[in-house]
Enzyme design. Structure first.
Site, PDB file in Angstrom:
ATOM      1  N   HIS A 195       0.828  -1.214   0.000  1.00 35.28           N
ATOM      2  CA  HIS A 195       0.000   0.000   0.000  1.00 35.28           C
ATOM      3  C   HIS A 195       0.858   1.257   0.000  1.00 35.28           C
ATOM      4  O   HIS A 195       1.838   1.366   0.709  1.00 35.28           O
ATOM      5  CB  HIS A 195      -1.066  -0.001   1.090  1.00 35.28           C
ATOM      6  CG  HIS A 195      -0.576   0.056   2.508  1.00 35.28           C
ATOM      7  ND1 HIS A 195      -0.293   1.242   3.144  1.00 35.28           N
ATOM      8  CD2 HIS A 195      -0.350  -0.917   3.414  1.00 35.28           C
ATOM      9  CE1 HIS A 195       0.066   0.995   4.385  1.00 35.28           C
ATOM     10  NE2 HIS A 195       0.065  -0.304   4.581  1.00 35.28           N
ATOM     11  N   ASP A 221       5.995   0.920   7.092  1.00 32.74           N
ATOM     12  CA  ASP A 221       4.566   0.728   6.778  1.00 32.74           C
ATOM     13  C   ASP A 221       4.065   1.841   5.876  1.00 32.74           C
ATOM     14  O   ASP A 221       3.675   2.886   6.343  1.00 32.74           O
ATOM     15  CB  ASP A 221       3.779   0.689   8.082  1.00 32.74           C
ATOM     16  CG  ASP A 221       2.323   0.328   7.858  1.00 32.74           C
ATOM     17  OD1 ASP A 221       1.987  -0.174   6.776  1.00 32.74           O
ATOM     18  OD2 ASP A 221       1.517   0.556   8.771  1.00 32.74           O
ATOM     19  N   GLU A 251      -5.126   1.954   2.394  1.00 35.89           N
ATOM     20  CA  GLU A 251      -5.220   0.739   3.213  1.00 35.89           C
ATOM     21  C   GLU A 251      -5.487   1.130   4.666  1.00 35.89           C
ATOM     22  O   GLU A 251      -6.237   0.468   5.366  1.00 35.89           O
ATOM     23  CB  GLU A 251      -3.907  -0.055   3.111  1.00 35.89           C
ATOM     24  CG  GLU A 251      -3.948  -1.421   3.785  1.00 35.89           C
ATOM     25  CD  GLU A 251      -3.569  -1.390   5.253  1.00 35.89           C
ATOM     26  OE1 GLU A 251      -3.807  -2.385   5.947  1.00 35.89           O
ATOM     27  OE2 GLU A 251      -3.044  -0.358   5.726  1.00 35.89           O
TER      28      GLU A 251
HETATM   29 ZN   LIG Z   1       0.569  -1.259   6.328  1.00 34.42          ZN
END
Ligand SMILES: [Zn+2]
Length: 504
Positions: free
Chosen positions: A322, A334, A368
């Site tokens: 993402h 992330d 996401e």
């Molecule tokens: Zn993530």
């Protein structure tokens, strides 16, 4: 042609560390609760006893043997340079955080298209995904009685604002939902509820407590609101903290269990512990002020590019990650790491001039974190049946561990993977775990074999969703190893004669 020995020599500096941290037998984790919609919940714990033999033996296996030479060639070529890190550096340092619907996300879309062109993908495009803007605004939280303390907090994604000037109310500490239900409206109404549940410390080889803790963040505020809470604080979903609050999404959409949206914020472990101590002595009064707001629906597209298959271009092997991040830090692990890993994986294949039988499609998904809008749009636009397999990288860029598989161990795709994952042995990353793939693959439904890229997450949740998720936490060697392994996986699944999910 590059021999296995050459690969081993090339990897020697990092191999010992990987053997110690990565190679371990598969451990089913199907008992882990399913992650909530926008909740990345990788389930891999890496530190298990070393299995040296795994690296040396390379057992003869029917499908893996046919691809062993290819895999060695891809791994050796893949470890020349550190392109994955260079890409990630561009994203983190020159785009920064990139919540879907923000100017940062628009810049990230441009980055994604540029990187796809640079690695040589075809059919580069964006789609029609739109998202609701949410602005964090400012936040201020303090204990006003029995003593004054400023608290480290971050509003949760989707939180509404407090009334102008903030709200002051008495604290109610809750550890488990049962306590909340027992107290009922009478005990909860008008209070600021703190969900104080502590995420357990990382245990080498054990389970990771994220999925069992993060639902207090995603669902707790709505449940407290239903009983009349004025606002909610949630102890950050992490086991380690240096006064760092961890944000994340909160949802008010479960009709029967949810009350109206109420202001909600994550609080650092230190802050939560202080509140628990004070509340054990007597009444505690808090003041909370949040100025977050919701904006219009805006374009926030997925970014898509492909290596078009040479024989069956209509059959798709999806590599996903993402593109959006939270609006703090740089979203380095992330999920900048996942984007860089997947882009570099196809870059490695392109540099080798490899065009697989089927199409390899890279999808950088939108939003996401706050609603999965990108993956919903993708599933609407693309019939799941055209997908041979899908794999998502959304567990950070730690040392490679192996793969996770969403499904049962008697599934043909799982059984073929037990064999094929031996191709990851040169990096000691041969674990195969069941129970999870990736949040963005959820809407592809069960007809598509779905995998997750598995990396060591022993420190992942220390920085997850915080201002500390920055490039300096990412190891360039690990990132490149992950990319090389994903290149092998993409190649094998897109090239093997049978579809990986065909009946055996
Ligand atoms: Zn993530």
């Amino acid at each position: 042609m590059v021999s296995a020995m050459a690969v081993a020599r090339f990897l020697a500096p990092t191999l010992a560390a990987l053997v110690l941290s990565c190679a371990a037998p598969a451990r089913p984790v199907a008992e882990t609760p399913a992650p909530t919609p926008a909740d990345p919940a990788p389930v891999v714990a890496a530190d298990s006893p070393p299995v040296q033999a795994e690296l040396q033996a390379k057992p003869a296996t029917p499908i893996a043997d046919a691809f062993r030479a290819d895999a060695e060639k891809i791994l050796a070529a893949g470890m020349e340079g550190r392109n994955a890190f260079a890409m990630l550096r561009q994203l983190t340092d020159h785009v920064g955080h990139r919540a879907a619907g923000s100017p940062g996300y628009t810049a990230a879309v441009a980055w994604g298209k540029t990187q796809m062109a640079a690695v040589g993908l075809d059919r580069i495009r964006t789609d029609g995904t739109r998202v609701r803007v949410w602005n964090r605004g400012t936040i201020d939280a303090e204990v006003v009685a029995p003593a004054r303390h400023r608290l480290d907090v971050l509003a949760l994604g989707n939180s509404p604002a407090t009334p102008k000037g903030g709200l002051t109310a008495e604290l109610l500490v809750i550890q488990e939902y049962e306590e909340l239900e027992k107290l009922g409206e009478q005990g909860v109404k008008g209070r600021i509820v703190l969900f104080a549940h502590a995420m357990p410390a990382y245990v080498p080889g054990g389970d990771v407590g994220y999925a069992k803790s993060s639902h207090f963040r995603t669902r707790g505020p709505a449940r407290a609101s239903k009983l009349g809470a004025r606002a909610v604080l949630v102890r950050s979903a992490t086991a380690k903290s240096l006064a760092t609050p961890h944000t994340g999404v909160t949802l008010f959409d479960e009709k029967e269990k949810a009350g109206p949206p109420v202001p909600a914020a994550a609080i650092s472990i230190e802050g939560a512990e202080l509140l628990v101590r004070l509340a054990s002595e007597g009444p505690v009064k808090l003041k909370l002020s949040i100025t977050s707001s919701t904006g219009p629906m805006v374009a926030a597209p997925n970014v898509i590019g492909e290596i078009v298959g040479r024989e069956r271009p209509e059959e798709i092997v999806l590599l996903g990650a993402h593109l959006d991040s939270w609006d703090v830090g740089q979203g380095a692990h992330d999920d900048g790491a996942g984007c860089a890993i997947m882009l570099e994986a196809v870059g490695i294949l392109k540099r080798l001039g490899l065009q697989p039988r089927r199409t390899i499609r890279v999808v950088l998904f939108s939003n996401e974190e706050r609603g999965l809008d990108g993956s919903v749009q993708y599933a609407k636009d693309h019939p799941p049946a055209s997908h041979v397999a899908a794999i998502e990288s959304d567990g950070g860029g730690g040392a490679p561990v192996g793969l996770s598989f969403e499904g049962k161990e008697d599934a043909p795709a799982y059984r073929r993977t037990v064999d094929l994952i031996q191709l990851f042995a040169p990096f000691g990353a041969t674990r195969l775990i069941t129970g999870y793939s990736g949040s963005d693959l959820k809407h592809l439904t069960e007809v598509v074999p779905r995998f997750g890229h598995a990396a060591d997450i022993s420190t992942y949740f220390d920085v997850h969703h915080t201002a500390a998720d920055t490039l300096d936490k990412v190891n360039p060697d690990h990132l490149q190893q992950n990319a090389a392994l994903m290149a092998v996986w993409a190649w094998v699944v897109a090239e093997m004669p049978a579809r990986i999910g065909d009946p055996l």
